[in-house]
Design a protein around this motif. Sequence first.
Motif, PDB file in Angstrom:
ATOM      1  N   PRO A  85      87.338  29.028  51.539  1.00  0.00           N
ATOM      2  CA  PRO A  85      87.991  28.209  52.749  1.00  0.00           C
ATOM      3  C   PRO A  85      87.740  26.977  52.546  1.00  0.00           C
ATOM      4  CG  PRO A  85      87.042  30.469  53.400  1.00  0.00           C
ATOM      5  CD  PRO A  85      86.590  30.093  52.019  1.00  0.00           C
ATOM      6  N   SER A  86      86.587  26.377  52.309  1.00  0.00           N
ATOM      7  CA  SER A  86      86.411  24.766  52.457  1.00  0.00           C
ATOM      8  C   SER A  86      87.215  24.162  51.503  1.00  0.00           C
ATOM      9  CB  SER A  86      84.668  24.615  52.214  1.00  0.00           C
ATOM     10  OG  SER A  86      84.617  25.030  51.093  1.00  0.00           O
ATOM     11  N   HIS A  87      87.898  24.748  50.420  1.00  0.00           N
ATOM     12  CA  HIS A  87      88.576  24.142  49.524  1.00  0.00           C
ATOM     13  C   HIS A  87      90.278  23.930  49.811  1.00  0.00           C
ATOM     14  CE1 HIS A  87      86.265  25.168  45.685  1.00  0.00           C
ATOM     15  NE2 HIS A  87      85.653  24.470  46.302  1.00  0.00           N
ATOM     16  N   LEU A  88      90.605  24.259  50.978  1.00  0.00           N
ATOM     17  CA  LEU A  88      91.869  24.221  51.670  1.00  0.00           C
ATOM     18  C   LEU A  88      91.821  22.618  52.233  1.00  0.00           C
ATOM     19  CD1 LEU A  88      94.470  25.631  51.905  1.00  0.00           C
ATOM     20  CD2 LEU A  88      93.619  26.435  54.235  1.00  0.00           C
ATOM     21  N   THR A  89      92.690  22.016  51.612  1.00  0.00           N
ATOM     22  CA  THR A  89      92.992  20.672  52.409  1.00  0.00           C
ATOM     23  C   THR A  89      93.612  20.928  53.719  1.00  0.00           C
ATOM     24  OG1 THR A  89      95.266  20.271  51.511  1.00  0.00           O
ATOM     25  CG2 THR A  89      93.432  19.761  49.974  1.00  0.00           C
ATOM     26  N   LEU A  90      93.462  19.753  54.352  1.00  0.00           N
ATOM     27  CA  LEU A  90      94.038  19.597  55.799  1.00  0.00           C
ATOM     28  C   LEU A  90      95.573  19.799  55.666  1.00  0.00           C
ATOM     29  CD1 LEU A  90      92.000  16.508  57.384  1.00  0.00           C
ATOM     30  CD2 LEU A  90      91.480  19.014  57.756  1.00  0.00           C
ATOM     31  N   GLU A  91      95.852  19.147  54.780  1.00  0.00           N
ATOM     32  CA  GLU A  91      97.586  19.647  54.317  1.00  0.00           C
ATOM     33  C   GLU A  91      97.756  20.962  54.413  1.00  0.00           C
ATOM     34  OE1 GLU A  91     101.338  17.948  51.832  1.00  0.00           O
ATOM     35  OE2 GLU A  91      99.199  17.512  51.068  1.00  0.00           O
ATOM     36  N   GLY A  92      97.078  21.499  53.500  1.00  0.00           N
ATOM     37  CA  GLY A  92      97.087  23.136  53.285  1.00  0.00           C
ATOM     38  C   GLY A  92      96.945  23.897  54.663  1.00  0.00           C
ATOM     39  N   VAL A  93      96.133  23.606  55.458  1.00  0.00           N
ATOM     40  CA  VAL A  93      95.936  24.143  56.636  1.00  0.00           C
ATOM     41  C   VAL A  93      97.084  24.074  57.406  1.00  0.00           C
ATOM     42  CG1 VAL A  93      94.512  24.185  58.812  1.00  0.00           C
ATOM     43  CG2 VAL A  93      93.412  23.858  56.774  1.00  0.00           C
ATOM     44  N   GLN A  94      97.843  22.749  57.587  1.00  0.00           N
ATOM     45  CA  GLN A  94      98.890  22.668  58.520  1.00  0.00           C
ATOM     46  C   GLN A  94     100.056  23.639  57.947  1.00  0.00           C
ATOM     47  OE1 GLN A  94      98.544  20.903  61.225  1.00  0.00           O
ATOM     48  NE2 GLN A  94     100.715  21.354  61.687  1.00  0.00           N
ATOM     49  N   ALA A  95     100.090  23.486  56.522  1.00  0.00           N
ATOM     50  CA  ALA A  95     101.162  24.268  55.955  1.00  0.00           C
ATOM     51  C   ALA A  95     101.248  25.586  56.424  1.00  0.00           C
ATOM     52  CB  ALA A  95     101.181  24.042  54.404  1.00  0.00           C
ATOM     53  N   LEU A  96     100.112  26.215  56.055  1.00  0.00           N
ATOM     54  CA  LEU A  96     100.011  27.698  56.381  1.00  0.00           C
ATOM     55  C   LEU A  96     100.206  28.057  58.173  1.00  0.00           C
ATOM     56  CD1 LEU A  96      96.803  28.833  54.603  1.00  0.00           C
ATOM     57  CD2 LEU A  96      99.088  29.045  53.979  1.00  0.00           C
ATOM     58  N   ARG A  97      99.873  26.949  58.970  1.00  0.00           N
ATOM     59  CA  ARG A  97     100.157  27.087  60.393  1.00  0.00           C
ATOM     60  C   ARG A  97     101.507  27.202  60.664  1.00  0.00           C
ATOM     61  NH1 ARG A  97      95.293  23.413  63.004  1.00  0.00           N
ATOM     62  NH2 ARG A  97      93.427  24.784  62.514  1.00  0.00           N
ATOM     63  N   GLU A  98     102.150  26.158  59.863  1.00  0.00           N
ATOM     64  CA  GLU A  98     103.708  26.046  60.331  1.00  0.00           C
ATOM     65  C   GLU A  98     104.766  27.003  59.530  1.00  0.00           C
ATOM     66  OE1 GLU A  98     104.534  21.944  59.238  1.00  0.00           O
ATOM     67  OE2 GLU A  98     103.341  21.295  60.734  1.00  0.00           O
ATOM     68  N   ALA A  99     104.180  27.822  58.251  1.00  0.00           N
ATOM     69  CA  ALA A  99     104.895  28.603  57.741  1.00  0.00           C
ATOM     70  C   ALA A  99     105.153  29.768  58.628  1.00  0.00           C
ATOM     71  CB  ALA A  99     104.143  29.160  56.376  1.00  0.00           C
ATOM     72  N   ALA A 100     106.503  30.467  58.391  1.00  0.00           N
ATOM     73  CA  ALA A 100     106.953  31.571  59.160  1.00  0.00           C
ATOM     74  C   ALA A 100     106.517  33.082  58.504  1.00  0.00           C
ATOM     75  CB  ALA A 100     108.411  31.625  59.476  1.00  0.00           C
ATOM     76  N   VAL A 101     106.553  32.821  57.089  1.00  0.00           N
ATOM     77  CA  VAL A 101     105.979  34.019  56.395  1.00  0.00           C
ATOM     78  C   VAL A 101     104.895  33.753  55.282  1.00  0.00           C
ATOM     79  CG1 VAL A 101     106.884  35.892  54.896  1.00  0.00           C
ATOM     80  CG2 VAL A 101     108.093  35.437  56.899  1.00  0.00           C
ATOM     81  N   VAL A 102     104.252  34.294  54.934  1.00  0.00           N
ATOM     82  CA  VAL A 102     103.172  34.162  53.740  1.00  0.00           C
ATOM     83  C   VAL A 102     103.234  35.168  52.931  1.00  0.00           C
ATOM     84  CG1 VAL A 102     100.724  33.917  53.119  1.00  0.00           C
ATOM     85  CG2 VAL A 102     101.530  32.598  55.223  1.00  0.00           C
ATOM     86  N   LEU A 103     103.691  35.033  51.661  1.00  0.00           N
ATOM     87  CA  LEU A 103     103.622  36.193  50.597  1.00  0.00           C
ATOM     88  C   LEU A 103     102.284  36.458  50.291  1.00  0.00           C
ATOM     89  CD1 LEU A 103     106.623  34.399  48.394  1.00  0.00           C
ATOM     90  CD2 LEU A 103     106.473  36.448  49.903  1.00  0.00           C
ATOM     91  N   MET A 104     101.848  37.720  50.094  1.00  0.00           N
ATOM     92  CA  MET A 104     100.601  38.239  49.782  1.00  0.00           C
ATOM     93  C   MET A 104     100.405  39.062  48.674  1.00  0.00           C
ATOM     94  SD  MET A 104      97.392  37.769  50.885  1.00  0.00           S
ATOM     95  CE  MET A 104      97.371  37.036  52.535  1.00  0.00           C
ATOM     96  N   PRO A 105      99.970  38.545  47.285  1.00  0.00           N
ATOM     97  CA  PRO A 105      99.922  39.291  46.206  1.00  0.00           C
ATOM     98  C   PRO A 105      98.724  40.221  46.329  1.00  0.00           C
ATOM     99  CG  PRO A 105      99.166  37.179  45.801  1.00  0.00           C
ATOM    100  CD  PRO A 105      99.796  37.023  47.255  1.00  0.00           C
TER     101      PRO A 105
END
Length: 245
Positions: A15-35
């Motif tokens: 989890p510490s490898h996720l950038t701040l931009e990545g965190v924000q993107a996941l927060r703003e996404a409506a759907v997350v595809l989960m393989p």
Amino acid sequence: MIRDLWLVGIGTGSPSHLTLEGVQALREAAVVLMPHKGDEKDALAALRRRILEASGSLARVAPFDYPERDPALPYAERVALWHDEIARRWKAAHDAVGAPGPVALMVWGDPSLYDSTLRIAARLPSKPRVRVVPGITAIQALTAAHAIPLNTINGEVRITTGRRLRDGGWPEGAETLVVMLDGECSFRGLDPEGLTIWWGAYLGSGDQILCMGPLAEVSDEIARMRAEARERHGWIMDTYLLRRG
């Protein structure tokens, strides 16, 4: 329809490898595809879910199963058909959830380096706007874990796969070689004279394991460590750097 697709690099699973931009993107996404890649690799989906939870995302999760590649087909055809099927499953998973808004997919490593996610995204019939959020690459995690530079002074670096190393051997003129996607320890087929290897698996996680030294001395040890770790966890992601001289 998937109109906006965000490919979010998540490094090597920490989890510490996720950038701040990545965190924000996941927060703003409506759907997350989960393989999901089969029972033995459920731990990978669990890692993705932990990263999603740590980000504070409230996105709806759209799970899908990865298809199997047909080993009877020629390699290029096998991969092309596999990518076609993955794109179909992305669309089906999204359609099943039906939530409007940006769709995110967490990508191991960085979707801009040695990853086929962008090629798969191009197969979607809706031709979505694609945004890439870069992540920590396995190469960065490997060199950081061993505290070594990627290159020598003015030295050339080549990035390749285990398959190409097995088929073609050591590339002519190469000094530093980074090998990814090697499930068969292809370094054992090289003449080890003058070669040093830096190897790592589960990089950046609590399960990280490392080994380095002259290839002639540590080749068998790495193969043993890799086999034992894969048996223990049910999956393994590893990479290594080879340097001549």
